[in-house]
Scaffold this motif. Structure first.
Motif, PDB file in Angstrom:
ATOM      1  N   PHE A 201       0.876  -1.268  -0.014  1.00  0.00           N
ATOM      2  CA  PHE A 201       0.123   0.006   0.040  1.00  0.00           C
ATOM      3  C   PHE A 201       0.829   1.313  -0.085  1.00  0.00           C
ATOM      4  N   PRO A 202       1.968   1.467   0.933  1.00  0.00           N
ATOM      5  CA  PRO A 202       2.628   2.593   0.979  1.00  0.00           C
ATOM      6  C   PRO A 202       3.327   2.936  -0.202  1.00  0.00           C
ATOM      7  N   ALA A 203       4.043   1.792  -0.915  1.00  0.00           N
ATOM      8  CA  ALA A 203       4.655   2.039  -2.135  1.00  0.00           C
ATOM      9  C   ALA A 203       4.127   2.669  -3.269  1.00  0.00           C
ATOM     10  N   ARG A 204       2.615   1.935  -3.251  1.00  0.00           N
ATOM     11  CA  ARG A 204       1.956   2.398  -4.282  1.00  0.00           C
ATOM     12  C   ARG A 204       1.160   3.573  -4.127  1.00  0.00           C
ATOM     13  N   HIS A 205       0.557   3.942  -2.821  1.00  0.00           N
ATOM     14  CA  HIS A 205       0.111   5.209  -2.671  1.00  0.00           C
ATOM     15  C   HIS A 205       0.961   6.452  -2.710  1.00  0.00           C
ATOM     16  N   TYR A 206       1.986   6.338  -2.036  1.00  0.00           N
ATOM     17  CA  TYR A 206       2.880   7.449  -1.823  1.00  0.00           C
ATOM     18  C   TYR A 206       3.829   7.811  -2.745  1.00  0.00           C
ATOM     19  N   SER A 207       4.376   6.670  -3.491  1.00  0.00           N
ATOM     20  CA  SER A 207       5.682   6.817  -4.349  1.00  0.00           C
ATOM     21  C   SER A 207       4.990   6.404  -5.811  1.00  0.00           C
ATOM     22  N   ASN A 208       3.813   5.708  -6.006  1.00  0.00           N
ATOM     23  CA  ASN A 208       3.401   5.521  -7.346  1.00  0.00           C
ATOM     24  C   ASN A 208       4.153   4.250  -7.755  1.00  0.00           C
TER      25      ASN A 208
END
Length: 229
Positions: A201-208
């Motif tokens: 989730f964070p890799a996709r949500h914050y860093s795309n």
């Protein structure tokens, strides 16, 4: 966010869920059906004792001394096909990253056993003590990269200028380095992780970043025998 709940979201956490369940059972039997409990602070204290940053070097707790004594009892070596694939990616000019929230000394023990003593040759950048998911969600000022010497953090860096082995850090400065290394304004990152909360989730949500979830349950589906009709 609530102090009343803790989300056990990956295989590394499952022993903690079992431990909590057994504590509840024990207290319920001892105290005639006790319904409310306040032992989480003790669980956290136990986790901190066993997994604090200095625990590996101090050889304290239960976990690190045991895995150092007999790593083969707890670890699988990496299949040659996976190591070959990683080498092929690197030979093709891809930049390989290893990002883990484990500390550098423990990471080295695991990777040397799993991938071999030359595992650092496979990766252009190694980041330990990444403190995910904060690695993705926090700003560079909140989570700078640190240099390492003998597995001790030494100097906070204002930016990330070259590949190497670092501690902590943030995805923003890492991405700036990837731009520099690739010569591209928007280099594509494909990130493999085993935790929805800390990785996917964070890799996709914050860093795309593109993400791939490593899901152990799928192995059971793959290895299961087909049902007879």
């Amino acid at each position: 966010r609530s102090g009343k709940y803790y989300f056990y979201d990956n295989y590394f956490d499952l022993p903690g869920a079992l431990l909590c369940a057994r504590v509840v059972d024990s207290l319920s039997k001892r105290n005639n059906g006790q319904k409310t409990f306040d032992f989480w602070k003790d669980i956290v204290a136990g986790i901190q004792h066993n997994y604090k940053m200095s625990a590996f070097k101090e050889n304290c707790g239960i976990y690190f001394p045991e895995i150092k004594r007999d790593p083969g009892r707890y670890l699988h070596t990496c299949p040659e096909s996976v190591k070959k694939w990683l080498q092929q990616l690197k030979n093709a000019g891809k930049i390989l990253l290893l990002i883990t929230s484990s500390h550098s000394d423990y990471c080295r023990l695991l990777c040397e056993y799993i991938l071999g003593n030359d595992f650092t040759d496979l990766f252009d950048i190694v980041i330990t003590n990444a403190l995910k998911p904060g690695f993705f969600s926090h700003s560079p000022s909140q989570r700078p990269f640190w240099t390492l010497e003998n597995d001790e953090e030494q100097e906070a860096l204002p930016s990330l200028d070259k590949p190497g082995w670092y501690s902590q850090g943030n995805a923003v400065h890492l991405y700036e380095l990837l731009k520099k290394m690739t010569g591209k304004n928007e280099p594509k990152v494909v990130y493999f992780g085993d935790s929805m909360h800390s990785d996917i989730f964070p890799a996709r949500h914050y860093s795309n970043w593109e993400t791939v979830l490593i899901l152990e349950e799928l192995r059971g589906d793959r290895d299961a025998k087909p049902e007879e009709s």
